[in-house]
Design an enzyme around this catalytic site. Sequence first.
Site, PDB file in Angstrom:
ATOM      1  N   GLY A 135      34.680  34.002  43.567  1.00 21.65           N
ATOM      2  CA  GLY A 135      34.998  34.734  44.790  1.00 21.65           C
ATOM      3  C   GLY A 135      35.049  36.218  44.500  1.00 21.65           C
ATOM      4  O   GLY A 135      35.146  36.641  43.347  1.00 21.65           O
ATOM      5  N   GLN A 138      37.325  44.951  45.417  1.00 21.71           N
ATOM      6  CA  GLN A 138      36.820  44.871  44.043  1.00 21.71           C
ATOM      7  C   GLN A 138      35.528  45.647  43.843  1.00 21.71           C
ATOM      8  O   GLN A 138      35.135  45.901  42.704  1.00 21.71           O
ATOM      9  CB  GLN A 138      36.620  43.410  43.628  1.00 21.71           C
ATOM     10  CG  GLN A 138      37.939  42.638  43.537  1.00 21.71           C
ATOM     11  CD  GLN A 138      37.711  41.221  43.067  1.00 21.71           C
ATOM     12  OE1 GLN A 138      37.431  40.344  43.861  1.00 21.71           O
ATOM     13  NE2 GLN A 138      37.820  40.991  41.763  1.00 21.71           N
ATOM     14  N   CYS A 197      40.073  36.604  36.966  1.00 25.67           N
ATOM     15  CA  CYS A 197      39.657  37.564  38.004  1.00 25.67           C
ATOM     16  C   CYS A 197      38.708  38.584  37.391  1.00 25.67           C
ATOM     17  O   CYS A 197      38.962  39.079  36.290  1.00 25.67           O
ATOM     18  CB  CYS A 197      40.892  38.270  38.564  1.00 25.67           C
ATOM     19  SG  CYS A 197      40.520  39.502  39.827  1.00 25.67           S
ATOM     20  N   LEU A 198      37.623  38.889  38.101  1.00 25.53           N
ATOM     21  CA  LEU A 198      36.663  39.876  37.606  1.00 25.53           C
ATOM     22  C   LEU A 198      37.326  41.238  37.388  1.00 25.53           C
ATOM     23  O   LEU A 198      36.879  42.024  36.555  1.00 25.53           O
ATOM     24  CB  LEU A 198      35.501  40.035  38.594  1.00 25.53           C
ATOM     25  CG  LEU A 198      34.618  38.800  38.811  1.00 25.53           C
ATOM     26  CD1 LEU A 198      33.563  39.101  39.866  1.00 25.53           C
ATOM     27  CD2 LEU A 198      33.970  38.351  37.518  1.00 25.53           C
ATOM     28  N   HIS A 212      43.790  33.462  46.161  1.00 24.68           N
ATOM     29  CA  HIS A 212      43.540  34.549  45.205  1.00 24.68           C
ATOM     30  C   HIS A 212      42.837  35.727  45.902  1.00 24.68           C
ATOM     31  O   HIS A 212      43.235  36.878  45.734  1.00 24.68           O
ATOM     32  CB  HIS A 212      42.685  33.994  44.050  1.00 24.68           C
ATOM     33  CG  HIS A 212      42.267  35.002  43.032  1.00 24.68           C
ATOM     34  ND1 HIS A 212      42.669  34.940  41.714  1.00 24.68           N
ATOM     35  CD2 HIS A 212      41.479  36.109  43.128  1.00 24.68           C
ATOM     36  CE1 HIS A 212      42.150  35.977  41.060  1.00 24.68           C
ATOM     37  NE2 HIS A 212      41.404  36.694  41.892  1.00 24.68           N
ATOM     38  N   GLU A 213      41.800  35.418  46.684  1.00 37.85           N
ATOM     39  CA  GLU A 213      41.017  36.488  47.317  1.00 37.85           C
ATOM     40  C   GLU A 213      41.813  37.206  48.416  1.00 37.85           C
ATOM     41  O   GLU A 213      41.718  38.429  48.552  1.00 37.85           O
ATOM     42  CB  GLU A 213      39.704  35.942  47.888  1.00 37.85           C
ATOM     43  CG  GLU A 213      38.743  35.330  46.860  1.00 37.85           C
ATOM     44  CD  GLU A 213      38.493  36.200  45.646  1.00 37.85           C
ATOM     45  OE1 GLU A 213      38.519  37.441  45.768  1.00 37.85           O
ATOM     46  OE2 GLU A 213      38.291  35.635  44.554  1.00 37.85           O
ATOM     47  N   HIS A 241      44.009  39.830  47.095  1.00 38.64           N
ATOM     48  CA  HIS A 241      43.315  41.107  46.837  1.00 38.64           C
ATOM     49  C   HIS A 241      43.397  42.027  48.051  1.00 38.64           C
ATOM     50  O   HIS A 241      43.520  43.248  47.910  1.00 38.64           O
ATOM     51  CB  HIS A 241      41.834  40.871  46.526  1.00 38.64           C
ATOM     52  CG  HIS A 241      41.552  40.565  45.086  1.00 38.64           C
ATOM     53  ND1 HIS A 241      41.836  41.427  44.059  1.00 38.64           N
ATOM     54  CD2 HIS A 241      40.989  39.481  44.503  1.00 38.64           C
ATOM     55  CE1 HIS A 241      41.456  40.903  42.898  1.00 38.64           C
ATOM     56  NE2 HIS A 241      40.936  39.700  43.143  1.00 38.64           N
TER      57      HIS A 241
END
Length: 163
Positions: free
Chosen positions: A48, A53, A91-92, A133-134, A137
């Site tokens: 995701g 990000q 996470c990226l 999670h997303e 963000h």
Amino acid sequence: MARRKIRTFGDPVLREKSKKIENFDEGLSALIKDMADSINSGYQPGVGLAAPQIGISKRAIIINYDDEIKAFINPEIEVLDKSKEADGEGCLSVPGIREEVDRFKKIRLKAKDIKGNNIDMVVEGFLARVFQHEVDHLEGMLFIDRLDKKKKREAITKMHKTS
Ligand code: NI
């Protein structure tokens, strides 16, 4: 194709509360395309990605599942089952870190697609985790914020050593 740099821990854009998207126009399509082009340009392929990000503080996320990238605009989560389960998460924007995080097992996800049509779905397990999670963000929150203080500190130290 516009692959954008994935913003990582320490970048202030990751800490902003993202703004609601009002216009379902070409600008939004371009944003989603850039996100799709960028989802695999981090330290590992992403499941995701949230707009902050790539440096855009707007309420858009994409999820890569069933070999398809789907966009969710202005996503909102309703918890359907208050019980939580722990599982590994990464996470990226937090390169190289993987930790167990507690997430709700079952949620209802309401959002719009890129044309402004309603999306309303019930999701469980891994996918419910990804959405939580997303959406975090979009609130300026990273998964390591959900760890206890000691684990969070260790994760940040490890990240700084390896980056
Ligand atoms: Ni993330």
